[in-house]
Design a protein around this motif. Structure first.
Motif, PDB file in Angstrom:
ATOM      1  N   GLU A  59       0.893  -1.072   0.032  1.00 22.50           N
ATOM      2  CA  GLU A  59       0.204   0.344   0.075  1.00 22.50           C
ATOM      3  C   GLU A  59       0.984   1.306  -0.107  1.00 22.50           C
ATOM      4  OE1 GLU A  59      -3.395   1.933   2.945  1.00 22.50           O
ATOM      5  OE2 GLU A  59      -3.446  -0.239   2.346  1.00 22.50           O
ATOM      6  N   LEU A  60       0.560   2.191  -0.941  1.00 20.63           N
ATOM      7  CA  LEU A  60       1.011   3.679  -0.783  1.00 20.63           C
ATOM      8  C   LEU A  60       0.101   4.885  -1.048  1.00 20.63           C
ATOM      9  CD1 LEU A  60       4.156   4.278  -3.190  1.00 20.63           C
ATOM     10  CD2 LEU A  60       2.322   5.868  -3.039  1.00 20.63           C
ATOM     11  N   ASP A  61       0.293   5.714  -0.058  1.00 26.34           N
ATOM     12  CA  ASP A  61      -0.536   6.926   0.229  1.00 26.34           C
ATOM     13  C   ASP A  61       0.020   7.977  -0.534  1.00 26.34           C
ATOM     14  OD1 ASP A  61      -2.229   8.759   0.889  1.00 26.34           O
ATOM     15  OD2 ASP A  61      -2.383   7.950   3.139  1.00 26.34           O
ATOM     16  N   LEU A  62      -0.796   8.648  -1.545  1.00 27.75           N
ATOM     17  CA  LEU A  62      -0.168   9.604  -2.261  1.00 27.75           C
ATOM     18  C   LEU A  62      -0.136  10.831  -1.380  1.00 27.75           C
ATOM     19  CD1 LEU A  62      -2.528   9.257  -5.462  1.00 27.75           C
ATOM     20  CD2 LEU A  62      -0.025   9.143  -5.479  1.00 27.75           C
ATOM     21  N   ASP A 110       8.040   8.849  -6.718  1.00 24.54           N
ATOM     22  CA  ASP A 110       8.456   7.667  -7.897  1.00 24.54           C
ATOM     23  C   ASP A 110       9.518   6.702  -6.981  1.00 24.54           C
ATOM     24  OD1 ASP A 110       7.233   9.169  -9.669  1.00 24.54           O
ATOM     25  OD2 ASP A 110       8.922   9.845 -10.845  1.00 24.54           O
ATOM     26  N   ALA A 111      10.388   7.289  -6.174  1.00 24.10           N
ATOM     27  CA  ALA A 111      11.094   6.450  -5.575  1.00 24.10           C
ATOM     28  C   ALA A 111      10.434   5.379  -4.643  1.00 24.10           C
ATOM     29  CB  ALA A 111      12.099   7.348  -4.663  1.00 24.10           C
ATOM     30  N   ALA A 112       9.353   5.834  -4.182  1.00 27.42           N
ATOM     31  CA  ALA A 112       8.567   5.051  -3.361  1.00 27.42           C
ATOM     32  C   ALA A 112       7.826   3.982  -4.103  1.00 27.42           C
ATOM     33  CB  ALA A 112       7.475   5.869  -2.522  1.00 27.42           C
ATOM     34  N   LEU A 113       7.442   4.498  -5.296  1.00 23.35           N
ATOM     35  CA  LEU A 113       6.683   3.359  -6.140  1.00 23.35           C
ATOM     36  C   LEU A 113       7.925   2.151  -6.684  1.00 23.35           C
ATOM     37  CD1 LEU A 113       4.761   5.861  -8.426  1.00 23.35           C
ATOM     38  CD2 LEU A 113       3.747   4.190  -6.935  1.00 23.35           C
ATOM     39  N   ARG A 114       8.906   2.674  -6.976  1.00 20.95           N
ATOM     40  CA  ARG A 114      10.100   1.734  -7.429  1.00 20.95           C
ATOM     41  C   ARG A 114      10.430   0.923  -6.121  1.00 20.95           C
ATOM     42  NH1 ARG A 114      12.151   6.466  -9.901  1.00 20.95           N
ATOM     43  NH2 ARG A 114      13.816   6.663  -8.158  1.00 20.95           N
ATOM     44  N   ALA A 115      10.324   1.304  -4.885  1.00 22.03           N
ATOM     45  CA  ALA A 115      10.699   0.666  -3.987  1.00 22.03           C
ATOM     46  C   ALA A 115       9.459  -0.430  -3.353  1.00 22.03           C
ATOM     47  CB  ALA A 115      10.709   1.554  -2.550  1.00 22.03           C
ATOM     48  N   ALA A 154      10.167  -3.349  -5.800  1.00 22.99           N
ATOM     49  CA  ALA A 154      11.342  -4.126  -5.272  1.00 22.99           C
ATOM     50  C   ALA A 154      11.009  -4.987  -3.842  1.00 22.99           C
ATOM     51  CB  ALA A 154      12.450  -3.151  -4.848  1.00 22.99           C
ATOM     52  N   LYS A 155      10.174  -4.329  -3.300  1.00 26.61           N
ATOM     53  CA  LYS A 155       9.587  -5.183  -2.072  1.00 26.61           C
ATOM     54  C   LYS A 155       8.743  -6.442  -2.475  1.00 26.61           C
ATOM     55  CE  LYS A 155       7.431  -4.274   2.531  1.00 26.61           C
ATOM     56  NZ  LYS A 155       6.789  -3.336   3.478  1.00 26.61           N
ATOM     57  N   GLY A 156       7.989  -6.026  -3.293  1.00 23.44           N
ATOM     58  CA  GLY A 156       6.932  -6.794  -3.821  1.00 23.44           C
ATOM     59  C   GLY A 156       7.841  -8.330  -4.496  1.00 23.44           C
ATOM     60  N   GLU A 157       8.954  -7.875  -5.237  1.00 23.92           N
ATOM     61  CA  GLU A 157       9.642  -8.854  -5.693  1.00 23.92           C
ATOM     62  C   GLU A 157      10.259  -9.839  -4.711  1.00 23.92           C
ATOM     63  OE1 GLU A 157      11.919 -11.093  -8.396  1.00 23.92           O
ATOM     64  OE2 GLU A 157      10.099 -10.134  -8.679  1.00 23.92           O
ATOM     65  N   ARG A 158      10.824  -9.146  -3.529  1.00 25.68           N
ATOM     66  CA  ARG A 158      11.420 -10.063  -2.647  1.00 25.68           C
ATOM     67  C   ARG A 158      10.394 -10.905  -1.883  1.00 25.68           C
ATOM     68  NH1 ARG A 158      13.734  -4.837  -1.732  1.00 25.68           N
ATOM     69  NH2 ARG A 158      12.423  -4.315  -0.095  1.00 25.68           N
ATOM     70  N   GLY A 159       9.137 -10.006  -1.746  1.00 29.00           N
ATOM     71  CA  GLY A 159       7.952 -10.697  -1.153  1.00 29.00           C
ATOM     72  C   GLY A 159       7.686 -12.229  -1.915  1.00 29.00           C
ATOM     73  N   HIS A 160       7.726 -12.225  -3.075  1.00 32.78           N
ATOM     74  CA  HIS A 160       7.471 -13.472  -3.641  1.00 32.78           C
ATOM     75  C   HIS A 160       8.393 -14.677  -3.377  1.00 32.78           C
ATOM     76  CE1 HIS A 160       3.895 -13.416  -6.390  1.00 32.78           C
ATOM     77  NE2 HIS A 160       3.964 -12.229  -6.431  1.00 32.78           N
ATOM     78  N   GLU A 161       9.766 -14.236  -3.133  1.00 31.69           N
ATOM     79  CA  GLU A 161      10.876 -15.103  -2.870  1.00 31.69           C
ATOM     80  C   GLU A 161      10.567 -15.733  -1.415  1.00 31.69           C
ATOM     81  OE1 GLU A 161      12.782 -16.490  -4.949  1.00 31.69           O
ATOM     82  OE2 GLU A 161      11.861 -15.014  -6.343  1.00 31.69           O
ATOM     83  N   SER A 162      10.146 -14.566  -0.322  1.00 30.94           N
ATOM     84  CA  SER A 162      10.286 -15.113   1.174  1.00 30.94           C
ATOM     85  C   SER A 162       8.593 -15.578   1.528  1.00 30.94           C
ATOM     86  CB  SER A 162      10.325 -13.864   1.821  1.00 30.94           C
ATOM     87  OG  SER A 162       9.432 -12.725   1.583  1.00 30.94           O
TER      88      SER A 162
END
Length: 288
Positions: free
Chosen positions: A76-79, A95-100, A103-111
């Motif tokens: 979740e991200l709050d504008l 934009d930095a928060a969206l990219r992060a 990346a966090k979601g990608e790690r979530g699929h691994e963990s």
């Protein structure tokens, strides 16, 4: 908890009187947890090579309509957290928060330890993210913009388009490093059987459009309303921004106690018309 469904839509043969009665019951239950009114949408992808999928299930915690037994990493991200005092968005921080988030979601699929083999396989195949971007109505209110003005809708849609572009670029960058979403190979299997020329064309298309994650952006129609005040019905004019969503949440945090049943029905019918244009399914009232 096992859900109970009430389907009302073009495929359901009911009289106008029966339909009105259904809406009265839904209105009466609007604040009766765990009952929620939902309009499940087809789940789409920012990658044009991946087809839409019917959403026959729901993520209970966030009320996101999803395909059954699919594996999602929700974020979740709050504008409103990226608004300056004058109402301008700090785009570099956003934009930095969206990219992060990608990346966090990608790690979530691994963990994540998925509860069954079907979801485990879906995670490997589709790498689905549900990045719920919220605060759209808050941005409009802070800017003191007119929610009924076409210019305001255009600004909201431009922002949604920007969010999609940032998320998609981040997913493509990860695809370049770690490999693209394996569902692309499944989607391309038929094309690859049609000879060398079609094979080459498909590979070029994958090279230009491949993403790591089949789904990225989640939006809620309720997020067109500012959250710190009763829902102002004028804000429903911003609902066309939903066309930018890959998945739709029906999580509601705003107060609609001052609405009447006709406004409640009108809101859902407006949402339903927008989602139907994108391949949505009929109205569902679901207990979760």
């Amino acid at each position: 908890m096992q859900g109970m469904y009430l389907v009302v839509g073009p495929d359901t043969e009911v009289s106008p009187q029966q339909s009105a009665e259904v809406w009265r019951h839904l209105w009466a239950m609007r604040n009766l947890a765990p009952v929620s009114a939902m309009l499940p949408a087809a789940v789409s992808s920012p990658c044009p090579l991946l087809p839409d999928e019917p959403a026959g299930g729901v993520l209970a915690a966030s009320l996101i309509a999803v395909p059954g037994d699919s594996a999602w990493v929700p974020l979740e991200l709050d504008l409103s957290k990226y608004l300056a005092r004058d109402g301008a968005l700090r785009l570099s921080l956003l934009d930095a928060a969206l990219r992060a988030a990608v990346a966090k979601g990608e790690r979530g699929h691994e963990s994540t330890s998925w509860p069954n083999a079907v979801q485990h396989a879906d995670s490997r195949l589709n790498r689905r993210l549900a990045i719920l971007v919220r605060g759209w109505g808050d941005v409009v209110a802070r800017r003191q913009a007119d929610p009924e003005a076409l210019a305001t809708l255009r600004e909201v849609q431009q922002l949604a388009s920007h969010v999609v572009a940032v998320l998609t670029k981040a997913s493509r960058e990860i695809a370049g490093e770690s490999g693209y979403c394996p569902a692309l190979d499944v989607a391309g299997a038929r094309a690859l059987r049609h000879g060398r020329e079609m094979n080459a064309r498909w590979r070029r298309a994958v090279g230009e459009n491949a993403v790591r994650h089949r789904n990225l952006l989640t939006l809620s129609p309720w997020d067109v309303f500012p959250r710190q005040e009763p829902a102002d019905f004028r804000y429903i004019n911003l609902l066309p921004f939903l066309k930018y969503a890959n998945s739709v949440s029906f999580q509601r945090d705003v107060d609609i106690g001052h609405w009447n049943v006709n406004e409640f029905r009108g809101f859902h019918e407006r949402v339903g018309a927008i989602l139907h244009h994108s391949g949505a399914l009929p109205l569902i009232a679901k207990q979760v």
